[in-house]
Motif scaffolding. Structure first.
Motif, PDB file in Angstrom:
ATOM      1  N   ARG A 226     -14.476  19.802 -28.772  1.00 23.77           N
ATOM      2  CA  ARG A 226     -14.799  18.803 -29.797  1.00 23.77           C
ATOM      3  C   ARG A 226     -14.768  17.370 -29.274  1.00 23.77           C
ATOM      4  O   ARG A 226     -14.455  16.436 -29.985  1.00 23.77           O
ATOM      5  N   HIS A 227     -15.066  17.225 -27.976  1.00 25.62           N
ATOM      6  CA  HIS A 227     -15.201  15.890 -27.390  1.00 25.62           C
ATOM      7  C   HIS A 227     -16.479  15.228 -27.903  1.00 25.62           C
ATOM      8  O   HIS A 227     -17.499  15.893 -28.002  1.00 25.62           O
ATOM      9  N   PRO A 228     -16.451  13.921 -28.214  1.00 24.87           N
ATOM     10  CA  PRO A 228     -15.288  13.040 -28.226  1.00 24.87           C
ATOM     11  C   PRO A 228     -14.391  13.326 -29.420  1.00 24.87           C
ATOM     12  O   PRO A 228     -14.861  13.634 -30.509  1.00 24.87           O
ATOM     13  N   THR A 229     -13.112  13.224 -29.196  1.00 27.57           N
ATOM     14  CA  THR A 229     -12.127  13.667 -30.169  1.00 27.57           C
ATOM     15  C   THR A 229     -12.059  12.764 -31.393  1.00 27.57           C
ATOM     16  O   THR A 229     -12.501  11.613 -31.380  1.00 27.57           O
ATOM     17  N   THR A 230     -11.467  13.274 -32.453  1.00 28.58           N
ATOM     18  CA  THR A 230     -11.128  12.500 -33.639  1.00 28.58           C
ATOM     19  C   THR A 230      -9.736  11.889 -33.446  1.00 28.58           C
ATOM     20  O   THR A 230      -8.867  12.510 -32.833  1.00 28.58           O
ATOM     21  N   TRP A 231      -9.516  10.693 -34.003  1.00 30.16           N
ATOM     22  CA  TRP A 231      -8.279   9.956 -33.757  1.00 30.16           C
ATOM     23  C   TRP A 231      -7.444   9.779 -35.017  1.00 30.16           C
ATOM     24  O   TRP A 231      -7.975   9.608 -36.110  1.00 30.16           O
ATOM     25  N   TRP A 232      -6.151   9.812 -34.815  1.00 27.51           N
ATOM     26  CA  TRP A 232      -5.141   9.476 -35.835  1.00 27.51           C
ATOM     27  C   TRP A 232      -4.388   8.272 -35.296  1.00 27.51           C
ATOM     28  O   TRP A 232      -3.835   8.322 -34.188  1.00 27.51           O
ATOM     29  N   VAL A 233      -4.326   7.177 -36.045  1.00 25.69           N
ATOM     30  CA  VAL A 233      -3.743   5.939 -35.524  1.00 25.69           C
ATOM     31  C   VAL A 233      -2.871   5.255 -36.585  1.00 25.69           C
ATOM     32  O   VAL A 233      -3.078   5.421 -37.790  1.00 25.69           O
ATOM     33  N   ARG A 234      -1.911   4.470 -36.106  1.00 26.93           N
ATOM     34  CA  ARG A 234      -1.126   3.575 -36.930  1.00 26.93           C
ATOM     35  C   ARG A 234      -0.921   2.270 -36.149  1.00 26.93           C
ATOM     36  O   ARG A 234      -0.638   2.298 -34.938  1.00 26.93           O
ATOM     37  N   ASN A 235      -1.043   1.141 -36.835  1.00 29.44           N
ATOM     38  CA  ASN A 235      -0.807  -0.153 -36.200  1.00 29.44           C
ATOM     39  C   ASN A 235      -0.179  -1.091 -37.220  1.00 29.44           C
ATOM     40  O   ASN A 235      -0.817  -1.999 -37.751  1.00 29.44           O
ATOM     41  N   ASP A 236       1.091  -0.853 -37.517  1.00 31.88           N
ATOM     42  CA  ASP A 236       1.845  -1.652 -38.464  1.00 31.88           C
ATOM     43  C   ASP A 236       3.047  -2.265 -37.758  1.00 31.88           C
ATOM     44  O   ASP A 236       3.378  -1.894 -36.636  1.00 31.88           O
ATOM     45  N   LYS A 237       3.710  -3.176 -38.425  1.00 31.91           N
ATOM     46  CA  LYS A 237       4.953  -3.714 -37.895  1.00 31.91           C
ATOM     47  C   LYS A 237       5.951  -2.581 -37.737  1.00 31.91           C
ATOM     48  O   LYS A 237       6.223  -1.833 -38.685  1.00 31.91           O
TER      49      LYS A 237
END
Length: 286
Positions: A226-237
């Motif tokens: 399944r490239h390119p992959t799906t992303w899970w992200v967090r960018n909080d304090k």
């Protein structure tokens, strides 16, 4: 030059006597993991067991559901282990010689009843650092045994309680957050990247310890399913996290004795995520 220091439950990798990473394989833990990750002259860039998510351990591999067993979280201390699994360390084989550095490990994915669902072989290759970055290549081979295996997770609305946890993950030191995200398609906001496919994704921030900018970028290798992959992200304090999530939208099925191979390049860098640099390292075989 590379060197190492090894104890019963940890392998430290050094470059010219400066720590680059530690590979931890605690006998009483829930998994093996890499922490800290850093450049030769930087502070630690990863977090281990932060109070908000004690199961976040630097750089690690976990899965929300393996045949319905939770290999992502862990039971509360003294709590009921039913439904949870552990990734149990079996062996470690370092190969460290001057400008060459790597090690292989074997793990068993075992549930609370003692049933083994997977055998895992992982390889870590650390390339000689430059004055701008350090490259680490990590490969996993997850093999089903005498029963088929379903790798899956729990789904919901991205950013609203969806539990899309599946695979290779890095938790950033809180002192780097909030930072600046960037993926291979130029997206910079967590809600834009969450649930989208891209070849790579990185996060960088100003470290409170020395006011210098550092980051970590994960590159999804073209050989991965399944490239390119799906992303899970967090960018909080106090909460920075990225991980490629190959079962974000649908499970992966392994037949009896079938092996799933996953390969990632991890780039630890000073300064912000550099598109030209990461694209170059995405195609560089060293």
């Amino acid at each position: 030059m590379f060197s190492s220091q090894q104890s019963d439950q940890k392998l430290d990798i050094l470059w010219n006597q400066q720590l680059l990473l530690s590979y931890n394989y605690p006998s009483n833990g829930n998994r093996s993991f890499w922490h800290p990750l850093q450049l030769p002259d930087s502070p630690a860039l990863t977090a281990n067991e932060p109070s908000d998510h004690v199961h976040h351990q630097g750089l690690w591999l976990g899965w929300k559901k393996v045949n319905g067993v939770n290999f992502w979280e862990q039971p509360a201390p003294g709590g009921d282990p039913e439904g949870f699994g552990k990734v149990i360390h079996q062996s470690l084989s370092p190969d460290i010689n001057g400008n060459l550095c790597g090690f292989e490990a074997v793990n068993s994915w075992i549930d609370w009843q003692g049933k083994q669902h997977l055998t895992e072989r992982r390889s870590t290759i650390i390339h000689a650092p430059t004055d701008r970055y350090l490259v680490i290549d990590v490969d996993f081979k997850l093999q089903a045994l005498d029963n088929a295996v379903t790798l899956d997770l729990l789904r919901g609305t991205p950013g609203h309680g969806g539990l899309f946890y599946s695979g290779f993950t890095v938790r950033f030191d809180n002192r780097l957050t909030p930072g600046h995200l960037l993926d291979a398609d130029g997206r910079t906001e967590a809600d834009q990247i969450f649930g989208q496919q891209s070849q790579w994704c990185g996060l960088a921030g100003t470290h409170a310890e020395n006011e210098r900018v550092y980051g970590i970028t994960i590159i999804d290798q073209p050989t991965n399913p399944r490239h390119p992959t799906t992303w899970w992200v967090r960018n909080d304090k106090n909460y920075g996290l990225i991980h490629p999530s190959p079962t974000y939208y649908e499970p992966l099925q392994l037949a009896i004795q079938e092996t799933l191979s996953l390969s990632y390049r991890v780039v630890i860098h000073c300064d912000w995520v550099d598109t030209d640099l990461i694209n170059s390292l995405s195609t560089d075989n060293f």
